[in-house]
Design a protein around this motif. Structure first.
Motif, PDB file in Angstrom:
ATOM      1  N   SER A  17       0.822  -1.213   0.000  1.00  0.00           N
ATOM      2  CA  SER A  17       0.000   0.000   0.000  1.00  0.00           C
ATOM      3  C   SER A  17       0.853   1.258   0.000  1.00  0.00           C
ATOM      4  O   SER A  17       0.423   2.314  -0.458  1.00  0.00           O
ATOM      5  N   ILE A  18       2.078   1.149   0.498  1.00  0.00           N
ATOM      6  CA  ILE A  18       2.979   2.303   0.553  1.00  0.00           C
ATOM      7  C   ILE A  18       3.752   2.466  -0.757  1.00  0.00           C
ATOM      8  O   ILE A  18       3.880   3.580  -1.269  1.00  0.00           O
ATOM      9  N   SER A  63       1.797   2.531  -6.180  1.00  0.00           N
ATOM     10  CA  SER A  63       0.774   3.538  -6.484  1.00  0.00           C
ATOM     11  C   SER A  63       0.511   3.639  -7.981  1.00  0.00           C
ATOM     12  O   SER A  63      -0.215   4.523  -8.424  1.00  0.00           O
ATOM     13  N   HIS A 111      -4.158   0.682  -3.144  1.00  0.00           N
ATOM     14  CA  HIS A 111      -4.144   0.722  -1.671  1.00  0.00           C
ATOM     15  C   HIS A 111      -5.545   0.820  -1.086  1.00  0.00           C
ATOM     16  O   HIS A 111      -5.754   0.436   0.067  1.00  0.00           O
ATOM     17  N   TYR A 112      -6.527   1.305  -1.863  1.00  0.00           N
ATOM     18  CA  TYR A 112      -7.902   1.317  -1.353  1.00  0.00           C
ATOM     19  C   TYR A 112      -8.423  -0.108  -1.148  1.00  0.00           C
ATOM     20  O   TYR A 112      -9.162  -0.377  -0.197  1.00  0.00           O
ATOM     21  N   PHE A 140      -6.937  -1.306   2.010  1.00  0.00           N
ATOM     22  CA  PHE A 140      -7.666  -0.724   3.143  1.00  0.00           C
ATOM     23  C   PHE A 140      -8.922  -1.537   3.448  1.00  0.00           C
ATOM     24  O   PHE A 140      -9.219  -1.848   4.607  1.00  0.00           O
ATOM     25  N   GLY A 184     -10.556  10.605   1.855  1.00  0.00           N
ATOM     26  CA  GLY A 184      -9.262   9.990   1.558  1.00  0.00           C
ATOM     27  C   GLY A 184      -8.248  10.201   2.666  1.00  0.00           C
ATOM     28  O   GLY A 184      -7.545   9.266   3.071  1.00  0.00           O
ATOM     29  N   SER A 201      -6.843   7.188   5.139  1.00  0.00           N
ATOM     30  CA  SER A 201      -5.407   6.928   5.158  1.00  0.00           C
ATOM     31  C   SER A 201      -4.814   7.152   6.539  1.00  0.00           C
ATOM     32  O   SER A 201      -4.017   6.337   7.025  1.00  0.00           O
ATOM     33  N   PHE A 233      -6.016   4.277   8.760  1.00  0.00           N
ATOM     34  CA  PHE A 233      -5.388   3.002   8.416  1.00  0.00           C
ATOM     35  C   PHE A 233      -3.956   2.936   8.933  1.00  0.00           C
ATOM     36  O   PHE A 233      -3.551   1.943   9.559  1.00  0.00           O
ATOM     37  N   TYR A 234      -3.189   4.006   8.702  1.00  0.00           N
ATOM     38  CA  TYR A 234      -1.785   3.946   9.090  1.00  0.00           C
ATOM     39  C   TYR A 234      -1.575   4.153  10.590  1.00  0.00           C
ATOM     40  O   TYR A 234      -0.545   3.740  11.126  1.00  0.00           O
ATOM     41  N   PHE A 241      -2.160  11.793   0.489  1.00  0.00           N
ATOM     42  CA  PHE A 241      -2.100  10.420   1.002  1.00  0.00           C
ATOM     43  C   PHE A 241      -1.540   9.391   0.031  1.00  0.00           C
ATOM     44  O   PHE A 241      -1.553   8.198   0.323  1.00  0.00           O
ATOM     45  N   GLY A 248       1.309   6.211   0.907  1.00  0.00           N
ATOM     46  CA  GLY A 248       1.298   6.066   2.361  1.00  0.00           C
ATOM     47  C   GLY A 248       1.906   7.223   3.115  1.00  0.00           C
ATOM     48  O   GLY A 248       2.474   7.017   4.202  1.00  0.00           O
TER      49      GLY A 248
END
Length: 428
Positions: A14-15, A18, A32-33, A36, A84, A88, A91-92, A390, A393
């Motif tokens: 996810s980081i 992209s 990454h969505y 999530f 968004g 993000s 999540f992080y 975002f 990550g």
């Protein structure tokens, strides 16, 4: 069933990944969505409801809604960015909880990711020059990716990222560590020989942003050792390196010359306008004009695209009608200036200075200053040349920066600052 190794892999995908999107409207659906959606239910059941990101975003939410009713923003633009950022950041923060706030462990995983990205990038460049297409053309996997040519008939290294500059930004924290290890003959987080490959990868991006990251890393190392002789030697070295890059890397020369033409001479000739330097200059103009009209709190999250339509220099006769980075301002500093005004600028600068960890003279074994300064490099580069709040990550680097400070002071600080217990953190 997801075990810990698979969860860790998904987190770092996810980081670093992209360049895969599933749709483009009403917003870009990044990979990454999906991650999530897979992990958030598990994290929620394990850690509860994270209220800290909601508290942090409460004021931007209220002010953003007010700007919608004044006509400076739209519901669609605001909600896309607000949701968004909220997702993000939440999540992080869960990721920090999952790793029990062990910033050294998280940063070690990041360093492994930066090393892998660098290896892939080096293979990309070598494959191009030997004519091995599968080794350098990754469009079969990444649909938001392309081959980036350079000015001398080769390619710029972008590895698994859509742009060379994005790749350089993402491996910039690792570059800080590599430079430190080379200068002081250490092997923190990565062996120096492997680190040299990350340094090579940065050079192969031929990204001026990446070279700025090298410069910032050097400055931060000097500041932490604070010797006059180091300052003088570094100034000479950086001038020599800068001259070498200017004379031998056409991309650097072009950006420097067009930047001088725009920022100093205000020369809007085609060679200056048709460049990435103009994109940044144009968004600087837009952000400043929008700030003048709305200085206290800006015009709300997601509103820069509307400011673009009001103030863009591309509306002038004789200037190319380009709208690159229309929504994200090509710079988080400029986007914050435009969308959040003085409040946003104060927040980011207070955050950086308050939670900065300087090298300890008494606790020489602490690696906190290395982690903090390495992460500061990417924060600065985002402020300079990446306006997406975002992507890749970015919130995790903000969390690492904060919890690294908290952990350092809980161990060594005169004032005992402790990480909130899990039950308090999620219910704060």
């Amino acid at each position: 069933m997801l075990n810990s190794a698979r969860i860790t892999l998904l987190i770092f995908i996810s980081i670093f990944v992209s360049s895969i999107t599933f749709f483009n409207t009403p917003f870009e659906g990044y990979l990454h969505y999906i991650i999530f959606l897979i992990l958030l239910p598990r994290f929620y059941s394990q850690f509860g409801f994270p209220k800290t990101p909601i508290k942090l975003l409460f004021i931007p939410c209220v002010l953003g809604i007010l700007q919608i009713y004044t006509g400076n923003n739209t519901w669609a633009g605001f909600m896309k960015i607000f949701i968004g950022v909220l997702l993000s950041a939440s999540f992080y923060q869960y990721v920090m909880m999952y790793f029990k706030f062990n910033v050294e462990k998280i940063f070690s995983y990041y360093m492994k990711g930066a090393y892998i990205v660098s290896i892939i990038g080096i293979v990309e460049v070598v494959s191009y020059y030997i004519g091995f297409t599968p080794g350098y053309d990754y469009r079969w996997l990444f649909n938001k990716w392309g081959i980036v040519p350079n000015s001398i008939g080769g390619i710029r290294m972008n590895s698994i990222f859509s742009e060379a500059s994005q790749c350089a930004i993402m491996i910039a924290p690792a570059i800080f560590v590599v430079l430190y290890n080379i200068i002081f003959r250490k092997n923190y987080f990565i062996h120096t020989q492997k680190g040299m490959l990350i340094l090579l990868a940065t050079i192969l991006t031929t990204s001026s942003t990446g070279y700025i990251g090298l410069f910032i890393s050097g400055i931060l190392i000097i500041l932490n050792y604070a010797k006059i002789s180091n300052f003088i030697a570094a100034a000479v070295l950086f001038f020599a390196i800068g001259s070498l890059l200017y004379g031998n890397v056409p991309e650097v020369k072009s950006r420097f010359d067009s930047g001088i033409g725009l920022w100093i001479d205000e020369d809007f000739s085609n060679e200056n306008v048709n460049s990435s330097s103009f994109v940044l200059y144009n968004h600087y103009h837009i952000a400043v004009e929008n700030f003048k009209a709305n200085p206290i709190a800006g015009t709300g999250l997601g509103s820069h695209a509307i400011a673009f339509e009001k103030y863009s220099l591309t509306k002038q006769v004789g200037i190319l009608n380009i709208d690159f980075n229309k929504s994200d301002a090509n710079s988080m500093f400029l986007r914050l200036l435009s969308e959040t005004g003085l409040l946003g600028m104060l927040f980011i600068f207070i955050f950086i200075f308050k939670f900065y960890v300087i090298r300890s003279r008494t606790n020489i074994d602490s690696q906190h200053w290395i982690i903090g300064n390495a992460v500061l490099v990417i924060i600065i580069l985002y402020l300079l040349r990446q306006g997406n709040y975002f992507i890749n990550g970015f919130p995790i680097f903000m969390w690492i920066y904060y919890y690294n400070y908290v952990d350092f002071h809980s161990r060594y600080g005169n004032e005992q600052v402790q990480i909130e217990p899990k039950t308090n953190l999620v219910n704060a």
